[in-house]
Motif scaffolding. Structure first.
Motif, PDB file in Angstrom:
ATOM      1  N   LEU A  98       0.994  -1.088   0.071  1.00 27.60           N
ATOM      2  CA  LEU A  98       0.040  -0.028  -0.094  1.00 27.60           C
ATOM      3  C   LEU A  98       0.858   1.230   0.120  1.00 27.60           C
ATOM      4  CD1 LEU A  98      -2.906   0.597   2.386  1.00 27.60           C
ATOM      5  CD2 LEU A  98      -1.405   2.571   1.679  1.00 27.60           C
ATOM      6  N   ALA A  99       1.858   1.234   0.963  1.00 27.64           N
ATOM      7  CA  ALA A  99       2.695   2.469   1.094  1.00 27.64           C
ATOM      8  C   ALA A  99       3.538   2.611  -0.109  1.00 27.64           C
ATOM      9  CB  ALA A  99       3.764   2.532   2.196  1.00 27.64           C
ATOM     10  N   TYR A 100       4.019   1.470  -0.722  1.00 32.73           N
ATOM     11  CA  TYR A 100       4.875   1.472  -1.976  1.00 32.73           C
ATOM     12  C   TYR A 100       3.978   2.063  -3.185  1.00 32.73           C
ATOM     13  CZ  TYR A 100       6.844  -0.359  -6.486  1.00 32.73           C
ATOM     14  OH  TYR A 100       7.643  -0.444  -7.362  1.00 32.73           O
ATOM     15  N   GLY A 101       2.716   1.831  -3.376  1.00 31.31           N
ATOM     16  CA  GLY A 101       1.971   2.246  -4.546  1.00 31.31           C
ATOM     17  C   GLY A 101       1.643   3.513  -4.042  1.00 31.31           C
ATOM     18  N   ILE A 102       1.388   4.091  -2.947  1.00 31.43           N
ATOM     19  CA  ILE A 102       1.050   5.589  -2.820  1.00 31.43           C
ATOM     20  C   ILE A 102       2.219   6.206  -3.075  1.00 31.43           C
ATOM     21  CG2 ILE A 102       0.016   6.989  -1.257  1.00 31.43           C
ATOM     22  CD1 ILE A 102      -1.855   5.783  -2.450  1.00 31.43           C
ATOM     23  N   LYS A 103       3.355   5.919  -2.424  1.00 31.88           N
ATOM     24  CA  LYS A 103       4.604   6.869  -2.613  1.00 31.88           C
ATOM     25  C   LYS A 103       5.059   6.795  -3.816  1.00 31.88           C
ATOM     26  CE  LYS A 103       6.184   8.529   0.436  1.00 31.88           C
ATOM     27  NZ  LYS A 103       5.698   9.845   1.296  1.00 31.88           N
ATOM     28  N   SER A 104       4.674   5.876  -4.941  1.00 37.16           N
ATOM     29  CA  SER A 104       5.210   5.844  -6.057  1.00 37.16           C
ATOM     30  C   SER A 104       4.499   6.982  -7.130  1.00 37.16           C
ATOM     31  CB  SER A 104       4.921   4.505  -6.795  1.00 37.16           C
ATOM     32  OG  SER A 104       5.555   3.379  -6.117  1.00 37.16           O
ATOM     33  N   LEU A 105       3.161   7.509  -6.502  1.00 30.84           N
ATOM     34  CA  LEU A 105       2.718   8.563  -7.149  1.00 30.84           C
ATOM     35  C   LEU A 105       3.300   9.766  -7.105  1.00 30.84           C
ATOM     36  CD1 LEU A 105      -1.123   8.168  -5.699  1.00 30.84           C
ATOM     37  CD2 LEU A 105      -0.075   7.061  -7.851  1.00 30.84           C
ATOM     38  N   ASP A 106       3.301  10.693  -8.173  1.00 32.07           N
ATOM     39  CA  ASP A 106       3.714  12.068  -8.111  1.00 32.07           C
ATOM     40  C   ASP A 106       2.670  12.943  -7.506  1.00 32.07           C
ATOM     41  OD1 ASP A 106       5.506  14.179  -8.515  1.00 32.07           O
ATOM     42  OD2 ASP A 106       4.670  14.545 -10.801  1.00 32.07           O
ATOM     43  N   LYS A 107       2.453  12.697  -6.124  1.00 35.19           N
ATOM     44  CA  LYS A 107       1.671  13.601  -5.285  1.00 35.19           C
ATOM     45  C   LYS A 107       2.087  13.828  -4.089  1.00 35.19           C
ATOM     46  CE  LYS A 107      -3.384  14.039  -4.240  1.00 35.19           C
ATOM     47  NZ  LYS A 107      -3.659  14.963  -5.088  1.00 35.19           N
ATOM     48  N   PRO A 108       2.436  14.850  -3.516  1.00 37.38           N
ATOM     49  CA  PRO A 108       2.665  15.099  -2.089  1.00 37.38           C
ATOM     50  C   PRO A 108       1.879  14.495  -0.999  1.00 37.38           C
ATOM     51  CG  PRO A 108       2.902  17.162  -3.178  1.00 37.38           C
ATOM     52  CD  PRO A 108       2.266  16.350  -4.380  1.00 37.38           C
ATOM     53  N   ALA A 140      -1.934   3.692  -8.141  1.00 32.82           N
ATOM     54  CA  ALA A 140      -1.037   3.198  -7.168  1.00 32.82           C
ATOM     55  C   ALA A 140      -1.298   1.674  -7.011  1.00 32.82           C
ATOM     56  CB  ALA A 140      -1.686   3.607  -5.798  1.00 32.82           C
ATOM     57  N   GLU A 141      -2.688   1.330  -7.532  1.00 36.27           N
ATOM     58  CA  GLU A 141      -2.832  -0.181  -7.700  1.00 36.27           C
ATOM     59  C   GLU A 141      -2.036  -0.633  -8.887  1.00 36.27           C
ATOM     60  OE1 GLU A 141      -6.983  -1.116  -8.201  1.00 36.27           O
ATOM     61  OE2 GLU A 141      -7.518  -0.359  -5.880  1.00 36.27           O
ATOM     62  N   ALA A 142      -2.217  -0.001  -9.860  1.00 33.53           N
ATOM     63  CA  ALA A 142      -1.338  -0.448 -10.900  1.00 33.53           C
ATOM     64  C   ALA A 142       0.302  -0.588 -10.788  1.00 33.53           C
ATOM     65  CB  ALA A 142      -1.268   0.405 -12.400  1.00 33.53           C
ATOM     66  N   HIS A 143       0.882   0.328  -9.849  1.00 34.33           N
ATOM     67  CA  HIS A 143       2.469   0.060  -9.577  1.00 34.33           C
ATOM     68  C   HIS A 143       2.498  -1.448  -8.527  1.00 34.33           C
ATOM     69  CE1 HIS A 143       3.861   3.684 -10.959  1.00 34.33           C
ATOM     70  NE2 HIS A 143       2.920   4.532 -10.406  1.00 34.33           N
ATOM     71  N   ILE A 144       1.433  -1.588  -7.565  1.00 32.77           N
ATOM     72  CA  ILE A 144       1.440  -2.506  -6.839  1.00 32.77           C
ATOM     73  C   ILE A 144       1.252  -3.876  -7.591  1.00 32.77           C
ATOM     74  CG2 ILE A 144       0.302  -3.845  -5.084  1.00 32.77           C
ATOM     75  CD1 ILE A 144      -0.698  -1.183  -3.937  1.00 32.77           C
ATOM     76  N   ALA A 145       0.443  -3.729  -8.802  1.00 34.01           N
ATOM     77  CA  ALA A 145       0.271  -5.080  -9.625  1.00 34.01           C
ATOM     78  C   ALA A 145       1.501  -5.304 -10.475  1.00 34.01           C
ATOM     79  CB  ALA A 145      -0.886  -4.858 -10.581  1.00 34.01           C
ATOM     80  N   GLN A 146       2.222  -4.138 -10.593  1.00 28.93           N
ATOM     81  CA  GLN A 146       3.430  -4.572 -11.383  1.00 28.93           C
ATOM     82  C   GLN A 146       4.555  -5.247 -10.625  1.00 28.93           C
ATOM     83  OE1 GLN A 146       5.557  -0.891 -12.800  1.00 28.93           O
ATOM     84  NE2 GLN A 146       6.585  -2.095 -14.230  1.00 28.93           N
ATOM     85  N   ALA A 147       4.552  -4.819  -9.419  1.00 30.21           N
ATOM     86  CA  ALA A 147       5.430  -5.329  -8.131  1.00 30.21           C
ATOM     87  C   ALA A 147       5.010  -6.758  -8.115  1.00 30.21           C
ATOM     88  CB  ALA A 147       5.429  -4.631  -6.936  1.00 30.21           C
ATOM     89  N   ILE A 148       3.835  -7.238  -8.259  1.00 29.51           N
ATOM     90  CA  ILE A 148       3.467  -8.579  -7.967  1.00 29.51           C
ATOM     91  C   ILE A 148       3.796  -9.321  -9.245  1.00 29.51           C
ATOM     92  CG2 ILE A 148       1.220 -10.038  -7.501  1.00 29.51           C
ATOM     93  CD1 ILE A 148       0.203  -7.627  -5.684  1.00 29.51           C
ATOM     94  N   ALA A 149       3.374  -8.869 -10.260  1.00 29.15           N
ATOM     95  CA  ALA A 149       3.467  -9.504 -11.367  1.00 29.15           C
ATOM     96  C   ALA A 149       5.295 -10.096 -11.658  1.00 29.15           C
ATOM     97  CB  ALA A 149       3.118  -9.078 -12.495  1.00 29.15           C
ATOM     98  N   ALA A 150       5.970  -8.726 -11.213  1.00 22.97           N
ATOM     99  CA  ALA A 150       7.316  -9.090 -11.480  1.00 22.97           C
ATOM    100  C   ALA A 150       8.000  -9.663 -10.410  1.00 22.97           C
ATOM    101  CB  ALA A 150       8.094  -7.813 -11.635  1.00 22.97           C
ATOM    102  N   ASN A 151       7.265 -10.057  -9.250  1.00 18.76           N
ATOM    103  CA  ASN A 151       7.770 -10.633  -7.842  1.00 18.76           C
ATOM    104  C   ASN A 151       9.024  -9.895  -7.334  1.00 18.76           C
ATOM    105  OD1 ASN A 151       7.420 -12.342  -5.869  1.00 18.76           O
ATOM    106  ND2 ASN A 151       8.474 -14.241  -7.071  1.00 18.76           N
ATOM    107  N   TYR A 152       8.992  -8.574  -7.450  1.00 23.24           N
ATOM    108  CA  TYR A 152      10.217  -7.782  -6.940  1.00 23.24           C
ATOM    109  C   TYR A 152      10.802  -8.414  -5.784  1.00 23.24           C
ATOM    110  CZ  TYR A 152       9.040  -4.099 -10.454  1.00 23.24           C
ATOM    111  OH  TYR A 152       8.860  -3.597 -11.405  1.00 23.24           O
ATOM    112  N   ALA A 214      -3.911  -9.563  -6.147  1.00 16.41           N
ATOM    113  CA  ALA A 214      -4.075  -8.263  -6.254  1.00 16.41           C
ATOM    114  C   ALA A 214      -4.053  -7.615  -4.835  1.00 16.41           C
ATOM    115  CB  ALA A 214      -5.293  -8.074  -7.272  1.00 16.41           C
ATOM    116  N   ILE A 215      -3.847  -6.161  -4.801  1.00 18.44           N
ATOM    117  CA  ILE A 215      -4.324  -5.434  -3.769  1.00 18.44           C
ATOM    118  C   ILE A 215      -5.204  -4.325  -4.175  1.00 18.44           C
ATOM    119  CG2 ILE A 215      -3.503  -3.933  -1.913  1.00 18.44           C
ATOM    120  CD1 ILE A 215      -2.340  -6.507  -1.537  1.00 18.44           C
ATOM    121  N   HIS A 216      -6.215  -4.332  -3.709  1.00 16.44           N
ATOM    122  CA  HIS A 216      -7.213  -3.196  -4.104  1.00 16.44           C
ATOM    123  C   HIS A 216      -7.278  -2.177  -2.828  1.00 16.44           C
ATOM    124  CE1 HIS A 216      -8.887  -6.060  -7.153  1.00 16.44           C
ATOM    125  NE2 HIS A 216      -8.894  -6.872  -6.126  1.00 16.44           N
ATOM    126  N   LEU A 217      -7.631  -0.839  -3.604  1.00 18.42           N
ATOM    127  CA  LEU A 217      -7.354   0.314  -2.573  1.00 18.42           C
ATOM    128  C   LEU A 217      -8.633   1.005  -2.570  1.00 18.42           C
ATOM    129  CD1 LEU A 217      -3.544   1.695  -3.618  1.00 18.42           C
ATOM    130  CD2 LEU A 217      -4.157   0.049  -1.570  1.00 18.42           C
TER     131      LEU A 217
END
Length: 234
Positions: A98-108, A140-152, A214-217
């Motif tokens: 959750l934090a990873y997805g939100i902090k990946s946004l270009d939003k303070p 943010a969900e898309a960033h999380i989905a990418q991390a899951i799919a790539a199994n970072y 998936a992670i849903h926000l």
């Protein structure tokens, strides 16, 4: 041989192996052999005794990743997704993502509070504009989905105390700074790291993100605070 006792009373005697190949055809100039102690990885033990879907294991009562190499006889309890410990691992991983997805946004935005209590996973944010847009939550969900799919890969790293505080202060992460100050011993700050994102280590996370579908926000505003909640699809 490795003697394994499960907490349900079953016992196994397993053949051990060396975790590394011999170097220089097994000898150095002085004739010594580069053997390491023999044993088995926890995931190999699970496969040999017919346990599928384990998230981790309690090794003599200690929560341990499946990638740990076991060299001594021990008592094991494998942790599954429907165990209380397994559910807690999934919740902690969801909080991290959750934090990873939100902090990946270009939003303070700044974290104010976070929790995984009672199966509810959320972070409270102070956000410019008071809330995230639907598009931003989807991003943010898309960033999380990418991390899951790539199994970072994720792992713990230790960072210098004062350097960590300076970096977190520059990011406005007062929530984490307060946590560090509450446990202030001037020692290294242990963080969970994935790509360029780091968060406080709050316990063992999943070693395989693909266990999550998936992670849903979702979000709700509470005065000046926006609460983002994560729900996990397994």
């Amino acid at each position: 041989m490795l003697n394994i006792t499960l907490t349900d009373g079953r016992q196994f005697q397993l053949e051990t192996v060396s975790p590394v190949a011999l170097k220089n055809e097994g000898t150095y100039g002085n004739g010594s052999i580069d053997w390491e102690d023999e044993g088995l990885y926890l995931y190999d033990i699970a496969a040999q005794i017919g346990i599928e879907g384990a998230l981790a294991a309690l090794v003599d009562g200690q929560l341990t990743p499946l990638t740990v190499f076991i060299k001594k006889d021990c008592t094991l309890q494998y942790v599954m997704a429907d165990d209380e410990i397994g559910k807690a691992m999934i919740d902690r991983t969801a909080l991290f993502l959750l934090a990873y997805g939100i902090k990946s946004l270009d939003k303070p935005c700044k974290r104010v509070k976070g929790s995984v209590a009672d199966g509810i996973v959320y972070y409270d944010f102070a956000v410019d504009g008071g809330a995230f847009t639907n598009d931003e939550l989807q991003q943010a969900e898309a960033h999380i989905a990418q991390a899951i799919a790539a199994n970072y890969p994720m792992g713990c790293r230790k960072f210098p105390y004062f350097k960590s505080k300076k970096e977190l202060l520059s990011q406005g992460e007062t929530y984490i700074l307060d946590y560090i100050d509450d446990h202030d011993d001037y020692g290294p700050v242990v963080m969970q790291v994935m790509n360029n994102f780091a968060d406080l280590d709050q316990g063992l996370l999943l070693g395989d993100l693909t266990l999550l579908k998936a992670i849903h926000l979702t979000q709700e505003t509470q005065g000046d605070i926006c609460r983002v909640t994560a729900s996990v699809e397994l």
